[in-house]
Design an enzyme around this catalytic site. Structure first.
Site, PDB file in Angstrom:
ATOM      1  N   GLY B  33       0.838  -1.193   0.000  1.00 16.52           N
ATOM      2  CA  GLY B  33       0.000   0.000   0.000  1.00 16.52           C
ATOM      3  C   GLY B  33       0.867   1.233   0.000  1.00 16.52           C
ATOM      4  N   SER B  50       9.582   2.955  -2.151  1.00 19.18           N
ATOM      5  CA  SER B  50       9.184   1.566  -2.422  1.00 19.18           C
ATOM      6  C   SER B  50       9.728   0.596  -1.379  1.00 19.18           C
ATOM      7  CB  SER B  50       9.708   1.161  -3.803  1.00 19.18           C
ATOM      8  OG  SER B  50       9.332  -0.162  -4.108  1.00 19.18           O
ATOM      9  N   GLY B  51       8.856  -0.292  -0.904  1.00 17.99           N
ATOM     10  CA  GLY B  51       9.299  -1.438  -0.107  1.00 17.99           C
ATOM     11  C   GLY B  51       9.842  -1.127   1.271  1.00 17.99           C
ATOM     12  N   HIS B 100      -3.505   3.894  -2.125  1.00 21.64           N
ATOM     13  CA  HIS B 100      -3.620   2.565  -2.737  1.00 21.64           C
ATOM     14  C   HIS B 100      -3.402   1.521  -1.655  1.00 21.64           C
ATOM     15  CE1 HIS B 100      -3.023  -0.951  -5.149  1.00 21.64           C
ATOM     16  NE2 HIS B 100      -1.731  -1.017  -4.924  1.00 21.64           N
ATOM     17  N   HIS B 102      -4.166  -2.859  -0.468  1.00 19.44           N
ATOM     18  CA  HIS B 102      -4.696  -4.197  -0.715  1.00 19.44           C
ATOM     19  C   HIS B 102      -5.586  -4.577   0.469  1.00 19.44           C
ATOM     20  CE1 HIS B 102      -1.606  -5.691  -3.928  1.00 19.44           C
ATOM     21  NE2 HIS B 102      -1.703  -4.385  -3.960  1.00 19.44           N
ATOM     22  N   ASP B 125     -23.884   6.888   1.980  1.00 23.15           N
ATOM     23  CA  ASP B 125     -23.393   8.073   2.689  1.00 23.15           C
ATOM     24  C   ASP B 125     -22.073   8.589   2.099  1.00 23.15           C
ATOM     25  OD1 ASP B 125     -25.440   8.405   4.548  1.00 23.15           O
ATOM     26  OD2 ASP B 125     -24.499   7.123   6.052  1.00 23.15           O
ATOM     27  N   HIS B 174      -6.457  -6.942  -8.903  1.00 28.16           N
ATOM     28  CA  HIS B 174      -5.393  -6.271  -8.178  1.00 28.16           C
ATOM     29  C   HIS B 174      -5.928  -5.766  -6.825  1.00 28.16           C
ATOM     30  CE1 HIS B 174      -1.807  -3.237  -8.594  1.00 28.16           C
ATOM     31  NE2 HIS B 174      -2.010  -3.585  -7.356  1.00 28.16           N
ATOM     32  N   TYR B 232     -26.208  16.888   7.493  1.00 31.98           N
ATOM     33  CA  TYR B 232     -25.552  16.002   8.446  1.00 31.98           C
ATOM     34  C   TYR B 232     -24.350  16.726   9.028  1.00 31.98           C
ATOM     35  CZ  TYR B 232     -23.057  11.956  10.307  1.00 31.98           C
ATOM     36  OH  TYR B 232     -22.399  11.076  11.127  1.00 31.98           O
TER      37      TYR B 232
END
Lengths: 238, 238, 238, 238
Positions: B33, B50-51, B100, B102, B125, B174, B232
């Site tokens: 993510g 990354s990673g 992003h 998973h 909603d 994905h 609301y």
């Protein structure tokens, strides 16, 4: 139900506590849920303000309204579901508190448009039969006084039911409302409803033909916990 | 959407916080993510490297790129999904942040290749209709500029949709992408998406024929929270 | 895989740590699971003792055996699954650690006797295809050297598979075994396997006809994390 | 089973501890569950008082009864399920403790009216075959001595079963009872039962035709943990 004479301040604390517990118990996430109580002597409803995160709530922020939902005290907007609560307080004169949640499995049954059948004694210990679901609302009812009409749909569903032995309802495509003699009792019912809804979900997935328990077993369990012949728990005097 | 004028440092902290929250909320496990934000004045994207495990992230490690994904600042490689983020920032000029993940049930719908139907008011909603799923990508698109083409598949799916009232998408086979005016709003949407995806999953398993709610109910709930007639929550001034 | 030259003491700590993590991560409950490592220079396996609760394990209690499972050092009985571990170390010369768990959803697939299809990129990031299941064992194999024969069933299933790009297996009616270059890598694989198994479970329940992702997508994701062309994460030197 | 000679005080603590653990392990919510033990020398049962929350229990509050359920010591009402416990102690002379819970998945199988098939070795390690479910009770049995008759339904189901190698039962439409040489062993069995019930649930949903494991595999696993030839765990002397 004995007459209750809580002064406004303690009732305010009860409502605060129930709203916070909704969040702590995982029955309401984000701001999906609200709890209220009524002072039957003063005809005043106390309810959560709209859209305020549970961890920022304070007792003083609770909004006080009359039985028609008119704000009597408080600077914040009441929960947008107030008119539903008010309709239930008017229709069910013996209840003292209401809890509305989008708790997961109860909402799943409401979304599926199915009542929760009584598949076991866990259910029968608290609810005297299947937990009902309202009829879908018409476009007219939705575009009009929507929240009041949601209350109307619940009251219509209870024409042949007793709000005392059936303290919960599923609103089709929406979620659940629970009630009780106090807001604490309504909260307890909401907790049990979620458990029962999850058990029934898994039971029906495992066996789509699973049968409701017999009337004899339903009565035995409901009545051993409720009513004059109850023998579960300790005697009130103990 | 008002013009935002966050200086680079706070935006960096916002991106760090959103990435860490993905992990804390259970939306992303391991390193599955990433969250990003854009500075629309400077045309600069800030994204997770990354990673890197979430608990080792620091604000200074966030990578700064231009709108084509070229690294402008930072010694670490950007998230391998950067080109997808960049494509969305170019196509949806009103969004300020992207998340992003998973997350479990959103990914399940993406793997099943099914859009998430609007089965209840919890969904209504936040999302104005079914949550869409992209078309499967061709082998050619996969073997070419894969991450950019993933963005292209999302943009193609939104030709007939409004990214403002539908702030999420499922990429077939994905997982999900969510967005909003800020990266914090995108994170909130990702949290709600996971809840809604799980509710829809259980509803469809319980009742494969469960109906979508009516347009009237969809509009009522979406519009009571969004848009000029929203009632609301508290008024912005309160 | 580079030659590893861990002295016995650190390897012992690695094995202890992996066994404790199985429990902490919820992959093994009670005493259902065990982790081992091998010292390829000395041809020595280190494995958890049998039936000892995870919170009472100490590094010194790990049992040292030869590649035939003969105890070389340690006063406690080795895990009853030792012979399975030994068979895998003999058959797969590049692996350095093995983890066996009854983690919930991986076990569910093993009990269902179904391989886990590759339904999405989360799976493809770690496993290069469907996760295989062994053939049921004959009564003869069960009543004989059962644990060694379990290893034999796994090895037979891998005649046409590569243990390097498929680091996990389901033993039919039993549970999973995972492996890797180190016991820490095997543990990581066991964690991912459980996540992937749960995602695949819910996907298939939602859509029994859900398709495996294309070879192009499988290769793209597996190879962007593994092999000489990998571009996920940071360069080893960074 | 060796003769046990626990003096009353320690047994009282064991019963308190097991009741509290039911709650801590999530096997019993609210007040849904109870644990008891028997002193076979004195023919005295110790059981949880009815309806008392688990966090308010004290050892002194445990109720002492004779084998017919007559209260011998204690000022509180015993659990309403006492007569079921007493019937099991009379019918199964080798057991020393009983645990009754409405743990989620075991209750689901009871509500579905299905025995839990032995689908894997996790099950076979603890239960020597399918976990049985009682026949539904007649209205007459329900309206009469209901709790005693529940015990009778269990005993009837065990006419062809051995309570030593099958230490659990599902009561149709209700929940589970587990037992063992001690109340601690019964608690352990209740924990394992819930795990096995959940695994079997997901297995059957994934593959409605999933086969029970072979007799050879069932015997191998049950007997490697139980009986004179057991080779799992450490020797008692170690």
């Amino acid at each position: 139900m004995p007459m209750r004479a809580h002064p406004p301040t303690p009732l305010r604390e009860q409502v605060l506590h129930a709203n916070q517990e909704l969040f702590r118990r995982g029955l309401a996430r984000f701001t999906f849920g609200n709890a209220s109580a009524i002072d039957r002597h003063a005809n005043r409803i106390l309810i959560k303000p709209s859209g305020v995160p549970y961890d920022q709530l304070r007792a003083e922020a609770m909004v006080v309204t009359d039985l028609d939902g008119g704000v009597v005290e408080g600077s914040l907007r009441p929960s947008s579901d107030l008119a539903t609560h008010a309709a239930l307080y008017r229709a069910f004169p013996h209840i003292g508190g209401i809890v509305h949640t989008h708790s997961h499995y109860a909402t799943v049954w409401a979304q599926a448009g199915r009542e929760i059948p009584c598949l076991g004694t866990t259910h029968a210990d608290y609810f005297h039969g299947a937990i009902p679901v309202t009829a879908p609302m018409t476009d007219h009812a939705i575009s009009g006084e929507y929240e009041a009409n949601t209350g109307g749909a619940i009251v219509a569903r209870f024409k042949t039911l007793d709000a005392g032995s059936m303290p919960a309802v599923l609103v089709a495509g929406h979620a659940s409302f629970c009630w009780g003699a106090t807001v604490a009792a309504a909260l307890e019912t909401a907790s049990i409803l979620e458990e029962v809804a999850e058990m029934a979900y898994h039971t029906i997935v495992l066996n789509a033909e699973a049968a409701e328990i017999s009337s004899a077993l339903l009565d035995r369990h409901f009545l051993r916990k409720h009513g004059s012949e109850a023998y579960y728990g300790q005697r009130p005097s103990s």
